[in-house]
Design an enzyme around this catalytic site. Structure first.
Site, short mmCIF file in Angstrom:
data_model
loop_
_atom_site.label_atom_id
_atom_site.label_comp_id
_atom_site.label_asym_id
_atom_site.label_seq_id
_atom_site.Cartn_x
_atom_site.Cartn_y
_atom_site.Cartn_z
N GLY A 48 -4.68 11.05 18.62
CA GLY A 48 -6.09 10.65 18.71
C GLY A 48 -6.83 11.13 19.94
N GLU A 102 -7.17 7.83 26.82
CA GLU A 102 -7.00 7.28 25.47
C GLU A 102 -8.27 7.42 24.65
OE1 GLU A 102 -5.05 6.24 23.32
OE2 GLU A 102 -3.46 4.94 24.05
N ASP A 103 -8.11 7.55 23.36
CA ASP A 103 -9.26 7.58 22.47
C ASP A 103 -9.90 6.19 22.33
OD1 ASP A 103 -6.98 6.64 21.21
OD2 ASP A 103 -7.28 7.75 19.35
N ASP A 106 -7.70 -1.04 21.44
CA ASP A 106 -8.01 -2.07 20.46
C ASP A 106 -7.37 -3.37 20.94
OD1 ASP A 106 -8.87 -3.07 17.97
OD2 ASP A 106 -7.01 -2.51 16.99
N LYS A 134 -12.67 -1.46 22.18
CA LYS A 134 -12.92 -2.49 21.16
C LYS A 134 -12.46 -3.83 21.74
CE LYS A 134 -11.99 -0.92 16.72
NZ LYS A 134 -11.12 -0.85 15.52
N PHE A 155 -13.83 -0.19 12.19
CA PHE A 155 -12.86 0.90 12.22
C PHE A 155 -13.62 2.21 12.16
CE2 PHE A 155 -9.66 3.83 10.72
CZ PHE A 155 -8.55 3.44 11.43
N ASP A 162 -8.49 9.04 13.42
CA ASP A 162 -8.20 9.29 12.01
C ASP A 162 -8.15 8.03 11.16
OD1 ASP A 162 -5.71 8.28 13.14
OD2 ASP A 162 -4.81 8.86 11.23
N ARG A 168 -10.28 13.56 11.60
CA ARG A 168 -10.23 13.80 13.05
C ARG A 168 -11.21 14.88 13.47
NH1 ARG A 168 -5.64 11.15 15.16
NH2 ARG A 168 -3.81 11.14 13.83
P1 IMP Z 1 -3.85 -1.03 20.19
O1 IMP Z 1 -4.78 -1.01 21.35
O2 IMP Z 1 -2.41 -1.22 20.55
O3 IMP Z 1 -4.26 -2.06 19.17
O4 IMP Z 1 -3.85 0.34 19.41
C1 IMP Z 1 -4.74 1.33 19.63
C2 IMP Z 1 -4.45 2.43 18.64
O5 IMP Z 1 -4.81 1.98 17.32
C3 IMP Z 1 -5.32 3.63 18.88
O6 IMP Z 1 -4.69 4.54 19.75
C4 IMP Z 1 -5.54 4.18 17.50
O7 IMP Z 1 -4.47 5.01 17.13
C5 IMP Z 1 -5.53 2.96 16.62
N1 IMP Z 1 -6.91 2.46 16.36
C6 IMP Z 1 -7.44 1.29 16.77
N2 IMP Z 1 -8.71 1.14 16.33
C7 IMP Z 1 -9.00 2.28 15.65
C8 IMP Z 1 -10.19 2.74 14.98
O8 IMP Z 1 -11.25 2.09 14.90
N3 IMP Z 1 -10.08 3.96 14.39
C9 IMP Z 1 -8.95 4.73 14.44
N4 IMP Z 1 -7.83 4.34 15.05
C10 IMP Z 1 -7.85 3.12 15.66
MG MG Z 2 -4.23 6.47 20.40
#
Ligand code: IMP
Ligand code: MG
Length: 187
Positions: A48, A102-103, A106, A134, A155, A162, A168
């Site tokens: 990502g 990081e992209d 979440d 987020k 999302f 993706d 992407r």
């Molecule tokens: P977390 O912070 O551990 O919940 O995970 C983050 C990862 O979840 C990111 O690196 C993305 O791969 C995926 N992710 C979370 N939200 C989104 C979204 O809105 N679109 C696409 N991927 C997402």
């Molecule tokens: Mg990621």
């Protein structure tokens, strides 16, 4: 670029190409100031983060280097955030000024775990840079040194992000139409 192929699958554009470009440039300028006199190492998390880091590093006016990691979640992500490193960094990070790029953050569980792995390698410093935050879904509290946009609980796809490995290559960030995400099996 106007996407004919994808445009009827996107419900709405959340951040335009121009908005992304402006915010990435601003983040690059800030990093340039903060790391003046140093040579930070950008650690990008595949897949990502690839587009973001490629754009961001061109806005950092310092001798930066870049390295990549790939990780996968073990089982249901919400359970632990424990990840498996499927591609480790190529170079050592000991005594380096590391910026994790990081992209999107979440729940923060993935990054929280990744951070422990990186800190164990004893970098000189470690900071986090994310394009999207987020924050309403955050479980693990992670200080963010740099963030591009706050994002509500939706999302998004595009600009590296993706859904089932697609979208992407969209140059903007958008929300998928309802019928495209009916089988979205996302925590
Ligand atoms: P977390 O912070 O551990 O919940 O995970 C983050 C990862 O979840 C990111 O690196 C993305 O791969 C995926 N992710 C979370 N939200 C989104 C979204 O809105 N679109 C696409 N991927 C997402
Ligand atoms: Mg990621």
């Amino acid at each position: 670029m106007k996407s004919k192929f994808f445009s009827n699958e996107i419900e709405r554009v959340v951040f335009t190409e121009a908005e992304i470009e402006a915010v990435v440039a601003k983040m690059g300028r800030q990093i340039t100031k903060d790391y003046a006199g140093r040579s930070p190492l950008l650690v990008s998390v595949l897949r990502g983060g690839m587009i973001f880091v490629a754009d961001l590093m061109r806005h950092i006016d310092l001798p930066v280097s870049v390295d990549f990691m790939a990780i996968t979640s073990y089982g249901p992500k919400a359970a632990s955030g424990v990840v498996q490193v499927v591609k480790d960094l190529d170079d050592p990070i000991t005594k380096r000024d590391v910026i994790v790029v990081e992209d999107i953050i979440d729940t923060g569980l993935t990054l929280n775990y990744l951070k422990q792995i990186l800190l164990a390698k004893e970098p000189a410093s470690l900071s986090i840079c994310t394009l999207l935050d987020k924050s309403v879904r955050r479980i693990a509290n992670i200080p963010l040194a740099y963030k591009g946009f706050d994002l509500e609980d939706v999302f998004v796809v595009g600009y590296g992000l993706d859904f089932n490995q697609a979208y992407r290559n969209l140059p903007y960030l958008g929300v998928l139409k309802e019928d495209r995400i009916k089988d979205l099996n996302f925590i």
